[in-house]
Design an enzyme around this catalytic site. Structure first.
Site, PDB file in Angstrom:
ATOM      1  NE  ARG A  51      -1.689  -1.360   3.590  1.00  0.00           N
ATOM      2  CZ  ARG A  51      -1.951  -1.529   4.856  1.00  0.00           C
ATOM      3  NH1 ARG A  51      -3.189  -1.445   5.282  1.00  0.00           N
ATOM      4  NH2 ARG A  51      -0.997  -1.763   5.727  1.00  0.00           N
ATOM      5  CE  LYS A 149       5.971 -19.676  10.772  1.00  0.00           C
ATOM      6  NZ  LYS A 149       6.739 -20.363  11.768  1.00  0.00           N
ATOM      7  CE  LYS A 183      16.339 -23.681   9.061  1.00  0.00           C
ATOM      8  NZ  LYS A 183      17.235 -22.571   9.335  1.00  0.00           N
ATOM      9  CD  GLU A 217      12.728 -19.605  18.107  1.00  0.00           C
ATOM     10  OE1 GLU A 217      12.853 -18.782  17.202  1.00  0.00           O
ATOM     11  OE2 GLU A 217      11.637 -19.885  18.642  1.00  0.00           O
ATOM     12  CG  ASP A 236       5.454 -19.916  15.479  1.00  0.00           C
ATOM     13  OD1 ASP A 236       5.049 -19.430  14.408  1.00  0.00           O
ATOM     14  OD2 ASP A 236       6.523 -19.586  16.029  1.00  0.00           O
ATOM     15  CG  HIS A 241       9.161 -24.703  10.872  1.00  0.00           C
ATOM     16  ND1 HIS A 241       8.961 -24.360   9.570  1.00  0.00           N
ATOM     17  CD2 HIS A 241       8.975 -23.555  11.586  1.00  0.00           C
ATOM     18  CE1 HIS A 241       8.669 -23.071   9.489  1.00  0.00           C
ATOM     19  NE2 HIS A 241       8.661 -22.568  10.701  1.00  0.00           N
ATOM     20  CE  LYS A 332       8.746 -17.680  19.827  1.00  0.00           C
ATOM     21  NZ  LYS A 332       9.777 -17.555  18.802  1.00  0.00           N
TER      22      LYS A 332
HETATM   23  P1  NAP Z   1       4.807  -7.213   7.844  1.00  0.00           P
HETATM   24  O1  NAP Z   1       6.153  -6.718   8.201  1.00  0.00           O
HETATM   25  O2  NAP Z   1       3.632  -6.784   8.662  1.00  0.00           O
HETATM   26  O3  NAP Z   1       4.554  -6.802   6.322  1.00  0.00           O
HETATM   27  C1  NAP Z   1       3.303  -6.923   5.706  1.00  0.00           C
HETATM   28  C2  NAP Z   1       3.402  -6.385   4.295  1.00  0.00           C
HETATM   29  O4  NAP Z   1       2.098  -6.442   3.713  1.00  0.00           O
HETATM   30  C3  NAP Z   1       3.870  -4.957   4.206  1.00  0.00           C
HETATM   31  O5  NAP Z   1       4.678  -4.812   3.059  1.00  0.00           O
HETATM   32  C4  NAP Z   1       2.568  -4.198   4.016  1.00  0.00           C
HETATM   33  O6  NAP Z   1       2.909  -3.024   3.346  1.00  0.00           O
HETATM   34  C5  NAP Z   1       1.781  -5.163   3.164  1.00  0.00           C
HETATM   35  N1  NAP Z   1       0.340  -4.987   3.247  1.00  0.00           N
HETATM   36  C6  NAP Z   1      -0.428  -4.937   4.366  1.00  0.00           C
HETATM   37  N2  NAP Z   1      -1.712  -4.776   4.042  1.00  0.00           N
HETATM   38  C7  NAP Z   1      -1.769  -4.711   2.689  1.00  0.00           C
HETATM   39  C8  NAP Z   1      -2.809  -4.539   1.743  1.00  0.00           C
HETATM   40  N3  NAP Z   1      -4.094  -4.382   2.133  1.00  0.00           N
HETATM   41  N4  NAP Z   1      -2.508  -4.552   0.435  1.00  0.00           N
HETATM   42  C9  NAP Z   1      -1.231  -4.702   0.017  1.00  0.00           C
HETATM   43  N5  NAP Z   1      -0.193  -4.854   0.865  1.00  0.00           N
HETATM   44  C10 NAP Z   1      -0.466  -4.866   2.175  1.00  0.00           C
HETATM   45  O7  NAP Z   1       4.745  -8.792   7.789  1.00  0.00           O
HETATM   46  P2  NAP Z   1       5.942  -9.797   7.491  1.00  0.00           P
HETATM   47  O8  NAP Z   1       6.608 -10.106   8.783  1.00  0.00           O
HETATM   48  O9  NAP Z   1       6.765  -9.290   6.373  1.00  0.00           O
HETATM   49  O10 NAP Z   1       5.148 -11.106   7.068  1.00  0.00           O
HETATM   50  C11 NAP Z   1       4.570 -11.294   5.795  1.00  0.00           C
HETATM   51  C12 NAP Z   1       4.002 -12.703   5.714  1.00  0.00           C
HETATM   52  O11 NAP Z   1       5.057 -13.620   5.907  1.00  0.00           O
HETATM   53  C13 NAP Z   1       2.981 -13.033   6.796  1.00  0.00           C
HETATM   54  O12 NAP Z   1       2.068 -13.969   6.276  1.00  0.00           O
HETATM   55  C14 NAP Z   1       3.823 -13.717   7.874  1.00  0.00           C
HETATM   56  O13 NAP Z   1       3.060 -14.589   8.664  1.00  0.00           O
HETATM   57  C15 NAP Z   1       4.799 -14.467   7.012  1.00  0.00           C
HETATM   58  N6  NAP Z   1       6.064 -14.782   7.665  1.00  0.00           N
HETATM   59  C16 NAP Z   1       6.895 -13.804   8.097  1.00  0.00           C
HETATM   60  C17 NAP Z   1       8.108 -14.140   8.681  1.00  0.00           C
HETATM   61  C18 NAP Z   1       9.064 -13.074   9.158  1.00  0.00           C
HETATM   62  O14 NAP Z   1      10.153 -13.451   9.578  1.00  0.00           O
HETATM   63  N7  NAP Z   1       8.736 -11.820   9.088  1.00  0.00           N
HETATM   64  C19 NAP Z   1       8.469 -15.473   8.827  1.00  0.00           C
HETATM   65  C20 NAP Z   1       7.604 -16.471   8.359  1.00  0.00           C
HETATM   66  C21 NAP Z   1       6.408 -16.109   7.766  1.00  0.00           C
HETATM   67  P3  NAP Z   1       2.041  -1.671   3.362  1.00  0.00           P
HETATM   68  O15 NAP Z   1       1.803  -1.317   4.803  1.00  0.00           O
HETATM   69  O16 NAP Z   1       2.932  -0.720   2.621  1.00  0.00           O
HETATM   70  O17 NAP Z   1       0.819  -1.994   2.629  1.00  0.00           O
END
Ligand code: NAP
Length: 485
Positions: A51, A149, A183, A217, A236, A241, A332
């Site tokens: 966004r 996930k 991995k 962890e 989780d 995993h 954790k």
């Molecule tokens: P995050 O930091 O909250 O990022 C979410 C992203 O989605 C941002 O780029 C946000 O950007 C975008 N977004 C939110 N609402 C939106 C909308 N209505 N339309 C278009 N874009 C939108 O989350 P994240 O940690 O990167 O995680 C992303 C996914 O990966 C999730 O499903 C999470 O469960 C999974 N995941 C993450 C990790 C990790 O290490 N972070 C690990 C495993 C899995 P804007 O605000 O600019 O729209």
């Protein structure tokens, strides 16, 4: 050893959620590293979407900062970075609202190249994204989608999510990421088992006493407490995993190293998992220390019954494994940050040595982190004239040492998995039925402790988990391995 990097086909990759944490930490730095390695062809295009109102240069600035932060200095080549940035573009799209941005995105897509869409956004948006990609004619029959996930929080939600995706994409277009499968060591499990004659004849209940799978962890819930509190360690870590690790250890040899053949065998393992009785489950929550809050404070929920630690004894009910327990534990705020699989073999049927000679079991340890590698503990004679005394020594293979420079530069799991998406290889991605079977096993376990009103046991931060988890092993005359970093 000469590294063999085979470039992938030319692609357009759209990353939804390109401004988010996962994209900045893993996906974008990973793509840069593959570009640096020569695996991503110069004609490729990576399009960020979220966004946030950015133009292509604004997105390039974000990616530059991500590379600076998450790629080690010796891998940051200014010329290659500048080149890589030219592959990037950005479209502002709100997946939940309106049509803005979709036509622009369509205009950016090229004909005749692989199209992949990475859904790095909250799962609640997956359905909207899939629908919009279709209604705008952006996805075609050859497109691929990558989903992160959590894939559901129980069987019902996972089924609903599968059904939503299936209404727009066929199963061979859907890449459900479990980054553990990316991995190096995890894939090595298959190589070790099926490319050597050495282990497979012993790989069964006749020769293996038990298996321990540990993902430990040192961090707590790190500011994501209220989010984590809705899931807990079982959802989780175990359902995805650890279950995948268990499958790779327990599965029968697939007839071929082919995506469906491998996943068929994993599915059979999941279906053979027995229900886990309450006495074989230990859950815990880390306690406050003098300097840091405990789980309940971190979760902002003083009544929380969500576990930050879980240990389970699991049985695979089939001919190969009947009688060999698999002990799983993850948590954790534990003593060490380490993940490993340890396979403990049984005693030789008859010992020709006196008890005084000392004997210990053979153990094959597969380290996932840190320092990926394998270690086989074998008995030898203690050197010297002191008679026949036995001593256990490790046959140690650190990949970094054994493979030289190539081993020291093992690609991150995300790098490998994204390249597999482009190559169209689904071997390391979970199939829909596999995922549903995993939830079908998990649901009754969670429902069981909810119905009983069980409370997780407290454990000290920096310890190895709750006391009861030690008892889970002691009861069976076994011990958890001490994990070290
Ligand atoms: P995050 O930091 O909250 O990022 C979410 C992203 O989605 C941002 O780029 C946000 O950007 C975008 N977004 C939110 N609402 C939106 C909308 N209505 N339309 C278009 N874009 C939108 O989350 P994240 O940690 O990167 O995680 C992303 C996914 O990966 C999730 O499903 C999470 O469960 C999974 N995941 C993450 C990790 C990790 O290490 N972070 C690990 C495993 C899995 P804007 O605000 O600019 O729209």
């Amino acid at each position: 050893m000469v590294s063999r990097v085979i470039p992938v086909e030319v692609f357009d990759l759209v990353i939804f959620g390109a401004t988010g944490d996962l994209a900045r930490r893993k996906i974008l730095p990973g793509l840069y590293r593959r570009y640096l390695a020569g695996q991503v062809p110069a004609e490729c295009r990576i399009i960020g979407a979220a966004r946030t109102d950015l133009d292509a240069d604004g997105f390039r600035a974000l990616v530059t900062a991500a590379i600076d932060e998450f790629v080690p200095a010796d891998r940051r080549d200014p010329k290659v970075i500048a080149d890589f940035l030219q592959r990037l573009d950005y479209v502002s799209i709100d997946a939940a609202r309106g049509e803005a941005g979709w036509t622009t995105l369509k205009g950016l897509m090229r004909k005749g190249v692989v199209r992949a869409f990475y859904f790095s956004v909250a799962p609640a948006l997956f359905g909207e994204l899939a629908e919009k990609l279709h209604s705008h004619g952006i996805a075609n029959a050859h497109s691929r989608i990558v989903v992160e996930k959590p894939f559901g929080r129980d069987l019902a939600t996972a089924k609903a999510l599968n059904a939503t995706l299936a209404s727009h994409f066929s199963e061979n277009q859907i890449y459900r990421i479990d980054h553990y499968l990316g991995k190096e060591t995890v894939q090595n499990l298959m190589a070790v088992r099926f490319a050597n004659i050495l282990f497979e004849p012993l790989w069964n209940t006749q020769y293996i006493d038990h298996v321990q799978i540990t993902v430990s962890e040192t961090v707590g819930v790190e500011g994501r407490g209220s989010y984590y509190d809705k899931s807990g360690a079982m959802r989780d870590m175990v359902q995805n995993h650890m279950m995948q690790l268990l499958c790779l250890i327990a599965m029968e040899p697939p007839y071929h190293f082919d995506p469906n053949a491998v996943r068929d065998e994993k599915l059979k393992v999941i279906r053979a998992l027995q229900p886990v009785p309450p006495e074989d489950i230990v859950r815990g929550q880390y306690l406050a220390s003098k300097t840091a809050p405990g789980y309940l404070e971190d979760a902002e929920n003083p009544e929380s019954r969500t576990e930050s630690y879980i240990a389970l004894k699991v049985h695979v009910a089939n001919w190969r494994w009947k009688g060999t327990p698999f002990y799983l534990r993850t948590g954790k705020k534990l003593r060490a940050r380490a993940s490993e699989i340890a396979i403990t073999f049984k005693e030789p049927p008859h010992s020709i040595f006196d008890d005084a000679a000392g004997w210990r079991e053979n153990v094959l340890v597969i380290r996932l982190q840190p320092n990926e590698g394998m270690n086989l503990k074998v008995m030898i004679k203690e050197p010297g004239p002191g008679g026949m005394r036995l001593v256990q020594v490790p046959l140690d293979m650190s990949f970094a040492e054994a493979l030289g420079e190539e081993g020291a530069d093992i690609p991150d799991a995300y790098e490998r998995l994204i390249m597999d998406v482009i190559r169209g290889n689904q071997t390391l991605f979970m199939r829909g039925d596999e995922l549903e079977a995993a939830w079908a096993w998990t649901d009754p376990i969670i429902e069981g402790w909810e119905a009983r009103g069980d409370r997780p046991k407290g454990y000290d931060a920096g310890s190895s988990g709750p006391e009861d988890a030690l008892m889970l092993m002691h009861r069976d005359g076994r011990r958890w391995r001490e994990v070290r970093e």
